[in-house]
Motif scaffolding. Structure first.
Motif, mmCIF file in Angstrom:
data_model
loop_
_atom_site.group_PDB
_atom_site.id
_atom_site.type_symbol
_atom_site.label_atom_id
_atom_site.label_comp_id
_atom_site.label_asym_id
_atom_site.label_seq_id
_atom_site.Cartn_x
_atom_site.Cartn_y
_atom_site.Cartn_z
ATOM 1 N N ARG A 53 0.838 -1.208 0.000
ATOM 2 C CA ARG A 53 0.000 0.000 0.000
ATOM 3 C C ARG A 53 0.874 1.259 0.000
ATOM 4 N NH1 ARG A 53 -3.522 -3.373 3.153
ATOM 5 N NH2 ARG A 53 -2.464 -2.808 5.072
ATOM 6 N N PHE A 54 1.954 1.233 0.773
ATOM 7 C CA PHE A 54 2.868 2.369 0.813
ATOM 8 C C PHE A 54 3.473 2.607 -0.570
ATOM 9 C CE2 PHE A 54 7.306 3.792 1.135
ATOM 10 C CZ PHE A 54 7.096 5.050 1.675
ATOM 11 N N ILE A 55 3.954 1.560 -1.207
ATOM 12 C CA ILE A 55 4.561 1.686 -2.533
ATOM 13 C C ILE A 55 3.545 2.232 -3.541
ATOM 14 C CG2 ILE A 55 5.481 0.356 -4.488
ATOM 15 C CD1 ILE A 55 7.517 0.919 -2.284
ATOM 16 N N GLN A 56 2.302 1.759 -3.473
ATOM 17 C CA GLN A 56 1.279 2.235 -4.410
ATOM 18 C C GLN A 56 1.024 3.728 -4.247
ATOM 19 O OE1 GLN A 56 -1.980 -0.426 -3.680
ATOM 20 N NE2 GLN A 56 -1.395 -1.747 -5.362
ATOM 21 N N THR A 57 1.089 4.232 -3.021
ATOM 22 C CA THR A 57 0.862 5.665 -2.813
ATOM 23 C C THR A 57 2.078 6.491 -3.221
ATOM 24 O OG1 THR A 57 1.583 5.599 -0.496
ATOM 25 C CG2 THR A 57 -0.784 5.306 -0.934
ATOM 26 N N GLN A 58 3.278 5.943 -3.044
ATOM 27 C CA GLN A 58 4.502 6.689 -3.344
ATOM 28 C C GLN A 58 4.943 6.559 -4.795
ATOM 29 O OE1 GLN A 58 5.797 8.775 -0.998
ATOM 30 N NE2 GLN A 58 3.964 8.129 0.085
ATOM 31 N N MET A 59 4.604 5.427 -5.412
ATOM 32 C CA MET A 59 5.031 5.160 -6.783
ATOM 33 C C MET A 59 3.851 4.584 -7.573
ATOM 34 S SD MET A 59 8.684 3.425 -6.058
ATOM 35 C CE MET A 59 9.972 4.295 -5.220
ATOM 36 N N PRO A 60 2.867 5.424 -7.878
ATOM 37 C CA PRO A 60 1.658 4.914 -8.537
ATOM 38 C C PRO A 60 1.924 4.273 -9.897
ATOM 39 C CG PRO A 60 1.675 7.320 -8.495
ATOM 40 C CD PRO A 60 2.827 6.858 -7.658
ATOM 41 N N GLU A 61 3.047 4.644 -10.529
ATOM 42 C CA GLU A 61 3.357 4.044 -11.830
ATOM 43 C C GLU A 61 3.595 2.538 -11.712
ATOM 44 O OE1 GLU A 61 7.301 5.568 -10.156
ATOM 45 O OE2 GLU A 61 5.233 6.256 -10.215
ATOM 46 N N TRP A 62 3.930 2.041 -10.520
ATOM 47 C CA TRP A 62 4.147 0.608 -10.339
ATOM 48 C C TRP A 62 2.845 -0.166 -10.455
ATOM 49 C CZ3 TRP A 62 8.340 -1.015 -6.342
ATOM 50 C CH2 TRP A 62 9.552 -0.430 -6.688
ATOM 51 N N SER A 63 1.703 0.499 -10.305
ATOM 52 C CA SER A 63 0.404 -0.152 -10.395
ATOM 53 C C SER A 63 -0.343 0.231 -11.668
ATOM 54 C CB SER A 63 -0.447 0.221 -9.175
ATOM 55 O OG SER A 63 0.184 -0.196 -7.997
ATOM 56 N N ASP A 64 0.336 0.886 -12.582
ATOM 57 C CA ASP A 64 -0.292 1.364 -13.815
ATOM 58 C C ASP A 64 -0.285 0.266 -14.877
ATOM 59 O OD1 ASP A 64 -1.045 2.620 -16.171
ATOM 60 O OD2 ASP A 64 0.213 4.377 -15.846
ATOM 61 N N PRO A 65 -1.454 -0.182 -15.348
ATOM 62 C CA PRO A 65 -1.493 -1.243 -16.355
ATOM 63 C C PRO A 65 -0.802 -0.850 -17.662
ATOM 64 C CG PRO A 65 -3.710 -0.406 -15.910
ATOM 65 C CD PRO A 65 -2.776 0.247 -14.940
ATOM 66 N N HIS A 66 -0.774 0.436 -17.980
ATOM 67 C CA HIS A 66 -0.066 0.879 -19.177
ATOM 68 C C HIS A 66 1.437 0.631 -19.046
ATOM 69 C CE1 HIS A 66 -3.847 3.196 -19.423
ATOM 70 N NE2 HIS A 66 -3.737 2.865 -20.693
ATOM 71 N N ASP A 68 2.735 -1.757 -17.210
ATOM 72 C CA ASP A 68 2.900 -3.213 -17.316
ATOM 73 C C ASP A 68 2.986 -3.640 -18.774
ATOM 74 O OD1 ASP A 68 2.783 -3.377 -14.576
ATOM 75 O OD2 ASP A 68 0.705 -4.048 -14.516
ATOM 76 N N THR A 69 2.141 -3.074 -19.616
ATOM 77 C CA THR A 69 2.154 -3.401 -21.028
ATOM 78 C C THR A 69 3.460 -2.958 -21.678
ATOM 79 O OG1 THR A 69 -0.251 -3.131 -21.116
ATOM 80 C CG2 THR A 69 0.920 -3.070 -23.215
ATOM 81 N N TYR A 70 3.915 -1.780 -21.319
ATOM 82 C CA TYR A 70 5.151 -1.238 -21.877
ATOM 83 C C TYR A 70 6.359 -2.136 -21.580
ATOM 84 C CZ TYR A 70 8.900 2.032 -22.934
ATOM 85 O OH TYR A 70 10.029 2.625 -23.444
ATOM 86 N N TRP A 71 6.425 -2.639 -20.346
ATOM 87 C CA TRP A 71 7.584 -3.417 -19.899
ATOM 88 C C TRP A 71 7.379 -4.929 -20.035
ATOM 89 C CZ3 TRP A 71 11.720 -0.590 -19.433
ATOM 90 C CH2 TRP A 71 11.616 0.737 -19.070
ATOM 91 N N ALA A 72 6.293 -5.383 -20.611
ATOM 92 C CA ALA A 72 5.955 -6.805 -20.632
ATOM 93 C C ALA A 72 6.988 -7.681 -21.320
ATOM 94 C CB ALA A 72 4.595 -6.991 -21.300
ATOM 95 N N ASP A 73 7.691 -7.150 -22.293
ATOM 96 C CA ASP A 73 8.647 -7.967 -23.044
ATOM 97 C C ASP A 73 10.012 -8.104 -22.377
ATOM 98 O OD1 ASP A 73 6.774 -8.417 -25.010
ATOM 99 O OD2 ASP A 73 7.415 -6.693 -26.209
ATOM 100 N N LEU A 74 10.223 -7.453 -21.271
ATOM 101 C CA LEU A 74 11.545 -7.535 -20.615
ATOM 102 C C LEU A 74 11.710 -8.828 -19.873
ATOM 103 C CD1 LEU A 74 11.989 -3.939 -19.279
ATOM 104 C CD2 LEU A 74 12.973 -4.975 -21.304
#
Length: 74
Positions: A53-66, A68-74
């Motif tokens: 929960r702390f990470i989601q509030t501090q780094m919302p990009e970690w929970s962004d589905p967009h 996830d799609t961008y980095w899916a091939d790594l």
């Protein structure tokens, strides 16, 4: 090994001895992992949930589905 039947809503009941072994109660969070074609059920520790929960509030990009799609091939 214990079994359970999948419902039409894709839900299963976790057998009592498994719940007791993992100290699970209603409302607890669980994680699933797939390893070698098997599903592994793990009880999520409450301190892990607080960290997530702390990470989601501090780094919302970690929970962004967009993201996830961008980095899916790594």
């Amino acid at each position: 090994m214990k079994g359970s039947k999948l419902t039409i809503k894709h839900q299963v009941t976790i057998p009592r001895d498994v719940r007791q072994a993992l100290s699970l109660k209603a409302g607890d969070q669980v994680d699933f992992a797939i390893e070698n074609g098997r599903a592994i059920l793990t009880r999520v520790d409450e301190s892990d949930m607080e960290w997530a929960r702390f990470i989601q509030t501090q780094m919302p990009e970690w929970s962004d589905p967009h993201e996830d799609t961008y980095w899916a091939d790594l």
